[in-house]
Design a protein around this motif. Sequence first.
Motif, PDB file in Angstrom:
ATOM      1  N   GLU A   7      -5.561  -0.911  -0.845  1.00 51.53           N
ATOM      2  CA  GLU A   7      -5.733  -1.553   0.602  1.00 51.53           C
ATOM      3  C   GLU A   7      -7.032  -2.011   0.478  1.00 51.53           C
ATOM      4  O   GLU A   7      -7.378  -3.235   0.613  1.00 51.53           O
ATOM      5  CB  GLU A   7      -5.469  -0.683   1.272  1.00 51.53           C
ATOM      6  CG  GLU A   7      -5.024  -2.012   2.358  1.00 51.53           C
ATOM      7  CD  GLU A   7      -5.438  -1.072   4.298  1.00 51.53           C
ATOM      8  OE1 GLU A   7      -4.415  -1.813   4.929  1.00 51.53           O
ATOM      9  OE2 GLU A   7      -5.593   0.568   3.953  1.00 51.53           O
ATOM     10  N   LYS A   8      -7.813  -0.994   0.304  1.00 52.18           N
ATOM     11  CA  LYS A   8      -9.349  -1.442   0.402  1.00 52.18           C
ATOM     12  C   LYS A   8      -9.572  -2.693  -0.892  1.00 52.18           C
ATOM     13  O   LYS A   8     -10.686  -3.493  -0.409  1.00 52.18           O
ATOM     14  CB  LYS A   8     -10.249  -0.416  -0.084  1.00 52.18           C
ATOM     15  CG  LYS A   8     -11.531  -0.587  -0.321  1.00 52.18           C
ATOM     16  CD  LYS A   8     -12.893   0.956  -0.593  1.00 52.18           C
ATOM     17  CE  LYS A   8     -13.654   0.518  -0.028  1.00 52.18           C
ATOM     18  NZ  LYS A   8     -14.944   1.782   0.039  1.00 52.18           N
ATOM     19  N   TYR A   9      -9.495  -2.510  -2.189  1.00 50.61           N
ATOM     20  CA  TYR A   9      -9.983  -3.191  -2.834  1.00 50.61           C
ATOM     21  C   TYR A   9      -9.307  -4.815  -2.919  1.00 50.61           C
ATOM     22  O   TYR A   9     -10.197  -6.088  -2.918  1.00 50.61           O
ATOM     23  CB  TYR A   9      -9.162  -2.621  -4.238  1.00 50.61           C
ATOM     24  CG  TYR A   9      -9.688  -3.537  -5.512  1.00 50.61           C
ATOM     25  CD1 TYR A   9     -11.143  -3.747  -6.259  1.00 50.61           C
ATOM     26  CD2 TYR A   9      -8.752  -4.414  -5.990  1.00 50.61           C
ATOM     27  CE1 TYR A   9     -11.180  -5.115  -7.327  1.00 50.61           C
ATOM     28  CE2 TYR A   9      -8.702  -5.698  -6.897  1.00 50.61           C
ATOM     29  CZ  TYR A   9     -10.349  -5.859  -7.799  1.00 50.61           C
ATOM     30  OH  TYR A   9     -10.258  -6.447  -8.941  1.00 50.61           O
ATOM     31  N   GLN A  15     -11.364 -10.925   0.405  1.00 54.51           N
ATOM     32  CA  GLN A  15     -12.093 -11.231   2.018  1.00 54.51           C
ATOM     33  C   GLN A  15     -11.311 -11.231   3.708  1.00 54.51           C
ATOM     34  O   GLN A  15     -11.982 -12.516   4.314  1.00 54.51           O
ATOM     35  CB  GLN A  15     -13.097 -12.185   1.881  1.00 54.51           C
ATOM     36  CG  GLN A  15     -13.974 -12.668   0.114  1.00 54.51           C
ATOM     37  CD  GLN A  15     -14.690 -13.470   0.013  1.00 54.51           C
ATOM     38  OE1 GLN A  15     -14.245 -14.629   0.416  1.00 54.51           O
ATOM     39  NE2 GLN A  15     -16.288 -13.368   0.911  1.00 54.51           N
ATOM     40  N   VAL A  16     -10.804 -10.857   3.699  1.00 56.99           N
ATOM     41  CA  VAL A  16      -9.886 -10.509   4.886  1.00 56.99           C
ATOM     42  C   VAL A  16     -10.840 -10.667   6.536  1.00 56.99           C
ATOM     43  O   VAL A  16      -9.624 -11.636   7.596  1.00 56.99           O
ATOM     44  CB  VAL A  16      -8.433  -9.242   4.729  1.00 56.99           C
ATOM     45  CG1 VAL A  16      -7.289  -9.518   3.880  1.00 56.99           C
ATOM     46  CG2 VAL A  16      -9.351  -8.100   5.155  1.00 56.99           C
ATOM     47  N   PRO A  24      -1.507  -8.960  10.900  1.00 56.42           N
ATOM     48  CA  PRO A  24      -2.367  -7.852  10.487  1.00 56.42           C
ATOM     49  C   PRO A  24      -2.277  -8.128   8.816  1.00 56.42           C
ATOM     50  O   PRO A  24      -1.011  -8.343   7.925  1.00 56.42           O
ATOM     51  CB  PRO A  24      -2.042  -6.590  10.913  1.00 56.42           C
ATOM     52  CG  PRO A  24      -0.379  -7.058  11.103  1.00 56.42           C
ATOM     53  CD  PRO A  24      -0.064  -8.141  11.915  1.00 56.42           C
ATOM     54  N   ASN A  25      -3.551  -8.300   8.271  1.00 53.25           N
ATOM     55  CA  ASN A  25      -3.072  -7.915   6.374  1.00 53.25           C
ATOM     56  C   ASN A  25      -4.240  -6.883   5.788  1.00 53.25           C
ATOM     57  O   ASN A  25      -4.578  -6.316   6.871  1.00 53.25           O
ATOM     58  CB  ASN A  25      -4.993  -8.968   6.281  1.00 53.25           C
ATOM     59  CG  ASN A  25      -4.593 -10.876   6.268  1.00 53.25           C
ATOM     60  OD1 ASN A  25      -3.166 -10.786   6.337  1.00 53.25           O
ATOM     61  ND2 ASN A  25      -4.729 -11.333   7.513  1.00 53.25           N
ATOM     62  N   TYR A  96      -0.108 -10.555   3.073  1.00 49.32           N
ATOM     63  CA  TYR A  96      -1.580 -11.280   3.223  1.00 49.32           C
ATOM     64  C   TYR A  96      -1.213 -13.069   3.408  1.00 49.32           C
ATOM     65  O   TYR A  96      -0.271 -12.894   2.594  1.00 49.32           O
ATOM     66  CB  TYR A  96      -2.406 -10.441   1.660  1.00 49.32           C
ATOM     67  CG  TYR A  96      -3.286  -9.683   1.558  1.00 49.32           C
ATOM     68  CD1 TYR A  96      -4.180  -8.790   2.560  1.00 49.32           C
ATOM     69  CD2 TYR A  96      -2.109  -9.160   1.060  1.00 49.32           C
ATOM     70  CE1 TYR A  96      -4.196  -7.702   2.117  1.00 49.32           C
ATOM     71  CE2 TYR A  96      -2.733  -6.904   0.431  1.00 49.32           C
ATOM     72  CZ  TYR A  96      -3.860  -6.926   1.036  1.00 49.32           C
ATOM     73  OH  TYR A  96      -3.833  -5.783   1.546  1.00 49.32           O
ATOM     74  N   HIS A  97      -1.508 -13.035   4.515  1.00 48.64           N
ATOM     75  CA  HIS A  97      -1.388 -14.469   5.046  1.00 48.64           C
ATOM     76  C   HIS A  97      -2.399 -15.382   4.773  1.00 48.64           C
ATOM     77  O   HIS A  97      -2.140 -15.883   3.461  1.00 48.64           O
ATOM     78  CB  HIS A  97      -0.671 -13.787   6.716  1.00 48.64           C
ATOM     79  CG  HIS A  97      -0.292 -15.764   6.719  1.00 48.64           C
ATOM     80  ND1 HIS A  97      -0.318 -15.352   7.855  1.00 48.64           N
ATOM     81  CD2 HIS A  97       0.691 -15.989   6.754  1.00 48.64           C
ATOM     82  CE1 HIS A  97       0.290 -17.235   8.456  1.00 48.64           C
ATOM     83  NE2 HIS A  97       0.721 -17.287   6.970  1.00 48.64           N
ATOM     84  N   LEU A  98      -3.428 -15.745   5.945  1.00 54.21           N
ATOM     85  CA  LEU A  98      -4.435 -16.863   4.817  1.00 54.21           C
ATOM     86  C   LEU A  98      -5.367 -16.564   4.409  1.00 54.21           C
ATOM     87  O   LEU A  98      -4.897 -16.981   3.738  1.00 54.21           O
ATOM     88  CB  LEU A  98      -5.046 -17.294   6.315  1.00 54.21           C
ATOM     89  CG  LEU A  98      -4.185 -17.833   8.077  1.00 54.21           C
ATOM     90  CD1 LEU A  98      -5.494 -18.109   8.773  1.00 54.21           C
ATOM     91  CD2 LEU A  98      -3.143 -18.932   7.235  1.00 54.21           C
ATOM     92  N   PRO A  99      -5.341 -15.592   4.494  1.00 54.30           N
ATOM     93  CA  PRO A  99      -6.199 -14.649   3.045  1.00 54.30           C
ATOM     94  C   PRO A  99      -5.928 -14.941   1.419  1.00 54.30           C
ATOM     95  O   PRO A  99      -6.796 -15.569   0.838  1.00 54.30           O
ATOM     96  CB  PRO A  99      -7.041 -13.545   3.000  1.00 54.30           C
ATOM     97  CG  PRO A  99      -6.575 -12.832   4.449  1.00 54.30           C
ATOM     98  CD  PRO A  99      -5.369 -14.237   4.860  1.00 54.30           C
TER      99      PRO A  99
END
Length: 248
Positions: A7-9, A15-16, A24-25, A96-99
Amino acid sequence: MSLQELEKYTGQLLQVDRYKDYAPNGVQVEGRAEVRRLLCGVTASEALIDAAIAWQADAILVHHGYFWRNEDARVVGRKKRRLAKLLAHDISLLAYHLPLDAHPDLGNNAQLGLRLGLQAEGRFGEQDMGWTGSLPAPMTLAEFGVRVGAQLGRDPMLLGRPDQPVHKVAWCTGGAQGYFDAAVAAGCDVYLTGEVSEHNYHAALEQGVGFVAAGHHATERYGVQALAAHLAGQFDLVWHYQELDNPV
């Protein structure tokens, strides 16, 4: 690798934090701590969860996840069934949506443009979600529709004169029909997105700009695959894309 590291990577890669999103992403449902087998798909439907269970996935990666703004918060009906299956099998859900739409290399828009042979030139619209670019050579709207259909495996809906020339293209995957006027202002000859509204028909004819509705699902299949392949290469994961056709 650990779910936390994954998740962190991914959050840093996409660039969420830059995006004001509708859901939520990142990790939406937490499963087992370690991830080795990653199944990806467009939407976290019950059918996709069933496929993940059958494939013995540790985690599911999607573009359309859960907990959308203004949705009913109660865990009942289909929401209960979906969450119950994820929790019972200890499978994580990452969305992950918009990102994922916007990423310059792995995103839905980047990947769709690549498949259509579009040379990206600029951005437009809210949060720069829309892309502009040029075809290698001009063609008619009808010919462009044939190209889109051949790449996506489905015939798109074309609005406008079939013989009108097309060179500069604006596009934004998914349900971005509301960006049509912004695409016209960006100087495009045709606008490509996933969905269409009734008023887009009149706007296309009156403005002399083509409109191509190629399918929400069909235009958003490629970003999640590119992201999963990238993650697998970085962290030696086993990944699989599950296609579940959606005519919308």
